[in-house]
Motif scaffolding. Structure first.
Motif, PDB file in Angstrom:
ATOM      1  N   GLU A   1      31.175  30.832  30.601  1.00 21.81           N
ATOM      2  CA  GLU A   1      30.109  30.199  30.981  1.00 21.81           C
ATOM      3  C   GLU A   1      28.826  30.015  30.175  1.00 21.81           C
ATOM      4  O   GLU A   1      28.126  29.130  30.240  1.00 21.81           O
ATOM      5  CB  GLU A   1      29.672  30.544  32.568  1.00 21.81           C
ATOM      6  CG  GLU A   1      30.797  30.391  33.483  1.00 21.81           C
ATOM      7  CD  GLU A   1      30.179  30.887  34.920  1.00 21.81           C
ATOM      8  OE1 GLU A   1      29.259  30.620  35.106  1.00 21.81           O
ATOM      9  OE2 GLU A   1      31.174  31.260  35.776  1.00 21.81           O
ATOM     10  N   GLU A   2      28.532  31.290  29.556  1.00 27.62           N
ATOM     11  CA  GLU A   2      27.314  31.392  28.765  1.00 27.62           C
ATOM     12  C   GLU A   2      27.500  30.868  27.257  1.00 27.62           C
ATOM     13  O   GLU A   2      26.365  30.748  26.852  1.00 27.62           O
ATOM     14  CB  GLU A   2      26.701  32.855  28.788  1.00 27.62           C
ATOM     15  CG  GLU A   2      26.438  33.389  30.386  1.00 27.62           C
ATOM     16  CD  GLU A   2      25.747  32.440  31.244  1.00 27.62           C
ATOM     17  OE1 GLU A   2      24.782  32.140  30.755  1.00 27.62           O
ATOM     18  OE2 GLU A   2      25.959  32.239  32.431  1.00 27.62           O
TER      19      GLU A   2
ATOM     20  N   THR B   1      28.171  36.510  35.799  1.00 23.57           N
ATOM     21  CA  THR B   1      28.509  35.180  35.081  1.00 23.57           C
ATOM     22  C   THR B   1      29.881  35.603  34.453  1.00 23.57           C
ATOM     23  O   THR B   1      30.521  36.601  34.583  1.00 23.57           O
ATOM     24  CB  THR B   1      27.483  34.827  34.292  1.00 23.57           C
ATOM     25  OG1 THR B   1      27.894  33.551  33.669  1.00 23.57           O
ATOM     26  CG2 THR B   1      26.917  35.538  33.216  1.00 23.57           C
TER      27      THR B   1
ATOM     28  N   ARG C   1      14.781  26.985  23.306  1.00 25.65           N
ATOM     29  CA  ARG C   1      13.687  27.360  24.363  1.00 25.65           C
ATOM     30  C   ARG C   1      13.030  28.596  23.685  1.00 25.65           C
ATOM     31  O   ARG C   1      11.835  28.542  24.134  1.00 25.65           O
ATOM     32  CB  ARG C   1      14.455  27.952  25.489  1.00 25.65           C
ATOM     33  CG  ARG C   1      15.087  26.687  26.496  1.00 25.65           C
ATOM     34  CD  ARG C   1      15.651  27.368  27.655  1.00 25.65           C
ATOM     35  NE  ARG C   1      16.223  26.370  28.713  1.00 25.65           N
ATOM     36  CZ  ARG C   1      16.953  26.627  29.580  1.00 25.65           C
ATOM     37  NH1 ARG C   1      16.970  27.980  30.032  1.00 25.65           N
ATOM     38  NH2 ARG C   1      17.575  25.686  30.501  1.00 25.65           N
TER      39      ARG C   1
ATOM     40  N   GLU D   1      20.794  26.275  23.296  1.00 25.73           N
ATOM     41  CA  GLU D   1      19.907  25.644  24.157  1.00 25.73           C
ATOM     42  C   GLU D   1      19.172  26.862  24.395  1.00 25.73           C
ATOM     43  O   GLU D   1      17.753  26.880  24.422  1.00 25.73           O
ATOM     44  CB  GLU D   1      20.479  25.315  25.508  1.00 25.73           C
ATOM     45  CG  GLU D   1      19.304  24.994  26.743  1.00 25.73           C
ATOM     46  CD  GLU D   1      19.956  24.714  28.003  1.00 25.73           C
ATOM     47  OE1 GLU D   1      19.093  24.793  28.991  1.00 25.73           O
ATOM     48  OE2 GLU D   1      21.233  24.420  28.090  1.00 25.73           O
ATOM     49  N   TRP D   2      19.409  28.160  24.493  1.00 29.12           N
ATOM     50  CA  TRP D   2      18.563  29.426  24.418  1.00 29.12           C
ATOM     51  C   TRP D   2      17.710  29.481  23.188  1.00 29.12           C
ATOM     52  O   TRP D   2      16.695  29.666  23.367  1.00 29.12           O
ATOM     53  CB  TRP D   2      19.485  30.625  24.571  1.00 29.12           C
ATOM     54  CG  TRP D   2      20.317  30.658  25.684  1.00 29.12           C
ATOM     55  CD1 TRP D   2      20.200  30.048  26.967  1.00 29.12           C
ATOM     56  CD2 TRP D   2      21.476  31.647  25.640  1.00 29.12           C
ATOM     57  NE1 TRP D   2      21.267  30.372  27.649  1.00 29.12           N
ATOM     58  CE2 TRP D   2      22.313  31.256  27.034  1.00 29.12           C
ATOM     59  CE3 TRP D   2      22.110  32.402  24.866  1.00 29.12           C
ATOM     60  CZ2 TRP D   2      23.187  31.967  27.460  1.00 29.12           C
ATOM     61  CZ3 TRP D   2      23.080  33.095  25.132  1.00 29.12           C
ATOM     62  CH2 TRP D   2      23.817  32.770  26.554  1.00 29.12           C
TER      63      TRP D   2
ATOM     64  N   PRO E   1      28.553  28.127  25.735  1.00 28.15           N
ATOM     65  CA  PRO E   1      27.945  26.841  25.341  1.00 28.15           C
ATOM     66  C   PRO E   1      26.518  26.889  25.418  1.00 28.15           C
ATOM     67  O   PRO E   1      26.122  25.870  24.658  1.00 28.15           O
ATOM     68  CB  PRO E   1      28.828  25.812  26.422  1.00 28.15           C
ATOM     69  CG  PRO E   1      29.605  26.948  27.122  1.00 28.15           C
ATOM     70  CD  PRO E   1      29.238  28.315  26.980  1.00 28.15           C
ATOM     71  N   ARG E   2      25.755  27.783  25.804  1.00 32.08           N
ATOM     72  CA  ARG E   2      24.444  27.625  26.288  1.00 32.08           C
ATOM     73  C   ARG E   2      23.742  28.215  25.045  1.00 32.08           C
ATOM     74  O   ARG E   2      22.358  28.202  25.147  1.00 32.08           O
ATOM     75  CB  ARG E   2      23.870  28.257  27.469  1.00 32.08           C
ATOM     76  CG  ARG E   2      24.593  27.663  28.611  1.00 32.08           C
ATOM     77  CD  ARG E   2      24.363  28.400  29.931  1.00 32.08           C
ATOM     78  NE  ARG E   2      24.803  27.838  31.180  1.00 32.08           N
ATOM     79  CZ  ARG E   2      25.215  28.366  32.248  1.00 32.08           C
ATOM     80  NH1 ARG E   2      24.725  29.563  32.388  1.00 32.08           N
ATOM     81  NH2 ARG E   2      25.638  27.798  33.306  1.00 32.08           N
TER      82      ARG E   2
ATOM     83  N   GLN F   1      22.978  35.682  34.044  1.00 35.82           N
ATOM     84  CA  GLN F   1      23.576  34.177  34.309  1.00 35.82           C
ATOM     85  C   GLN F   1      22.258  33.135  33.995  1.00 35.82           C
ATOM     86  O   GLN F   1      21.367  33.392  34.431  1.00 35.82           O
ATOM     87  CB  GLN F   1      23.708  34.098  35.787  1.00 35.82           C
ATOM     88  CG  GLN F   1      24.323  32.639  36.251  1.00 35.82           C
ATOM     89  CD  GLN F   1      24.378  32.571  37.935  1.00 35.82           C
ATOM     90  OE1 GLN F   1      23.451  32.592  38.438  1.00 35.82           O
ATOM     91  NE2 GLN F   1      25.825  32.722  38.359  1.00 35.82           N
ATOM     92  N   GLY F   2      22.610  32.453  32.952  1.00 36.41           N
ATOM     93  CA  GLY F   2      21.885  31.342  32.481  1.00 36.41           C
ATOM     94  C   GLY F   2      21.130  31.718  31.207  1.00 36.41           C
ATOM     95  O   GLY F   2      20.298  30.994  30.613  1.00 36.41           O
ATOM     96  N   GLY F   3      20.995  32.993  30.776  1.00 35.46           N
ATOM     97  CA  GLY F   3      20.349  33.115  29.597  1.00 35.46           C
ATOM     98  C   GLY F   3      20.039  34.536  29.264  1.00 35.46           C
ATOM     99  O   GLY F   3      20.588  35.422  29.740  1.00 35.46           O
TER     100      GLY F   3
END
Length: 209
Positions: free
Chosen positions: A196-197, A192, A207, A203-204, A199-200, A151-153
């Motif tokens: 949800e993941e 997750t 980073r 961004e990953w 679209p990120r 969740q988040g990356g």
């Protein structure tokens, strides 16, 4: 009988590159009332055996060979006579934890495992580890991602045997192509969804550089 997914959380120590960290791991049990497979036999073989509740264990599947995901695998195999399955690219990591006990079989990309009437397809997703795999069960609308996607990356790639561009390729090409409603069941922490993941991704990548 309908296949179901049970989650057991176990605690122990992750060790690599001379460091050690206290961790909690998700152990996933997939099956019906008579048979099951275990995904990542972490830390506590007796707790996993208890959670099986007398069901026949068909296989112990390793998403990768970091010690916190495989440390209880030989003891669980000895207790249940189930084979341990690992992608061969992770044998060097496996041998760091179990130098005198080899896995019993190989996980290869595209292989299917059937349990409780449900098929799980092996997706080779290197990056966190060379032999990292995910298991996709479309009938359960679920993918088990180990430490490849959280969740988040993405999973961590700062230690030996890992590579950030490779894990990004694996997630983009093998996971984000799955239906967006697919539930992501991870090796640690909360789950997750692919939707949800997805679209990120940009961004990953930003980073990671």
């Amino acid at each position: 009988m309908t296949a179901r997914i049970d989650r057991l959380v176990t605690a122990g120590v992750f060790s690599l590159d001379g460091g050690s960290w206290d961790v909690e791991n998700n152990v996933w049990i997939v099956g019906d009332d008579t048979e099951a497979i275990v995904i990542d036999a972490a830390h506590d073989a007796s707790a996993i055996e208890t959670a099986l509740g007398g069901r026949t264990l068909r296989a112990i599947v390793c998403t990768h060979a970091h010690n916190d995901h495989i440390d209880a695998a030989p003891a669980l195999a000895d207790a249940t006579s189930a084979p341990i399955l690992l992608h061969p690219d992770d044998l060097p990591l496996w041998k760091q934890t179990h130098p005198d006990r080899a896995p019993d079989g190989e996980l290869s990309d595209g292989r299917t495992l059937t349990v409780g009437g449900v098929e799980l397809t092996v997706l080779h997703t290197p990056g966190h580890a060379p032999g990292a795999v995910c298991l996709y069960a479309p009938e359960l609308a679920t993918v088990f991602t180990g430490d490849t996607l959280f969740q988040g990356g993405p999973g961590a790639t700062g230690r030996s045997f890992s590579h950030f561009p490779t894990i990004i390729d694996s997630i983009r090409d093998r996971l984000l192509s799955l239906p967006p409603e697919t539930v992501v069941r991870t090796g640690h922490g909360d789950g997750t969804t692919i939707g949800e993941e997805a679209p990120r991704l940009a961004e990953w990548i930003q980073r990671g550089h």
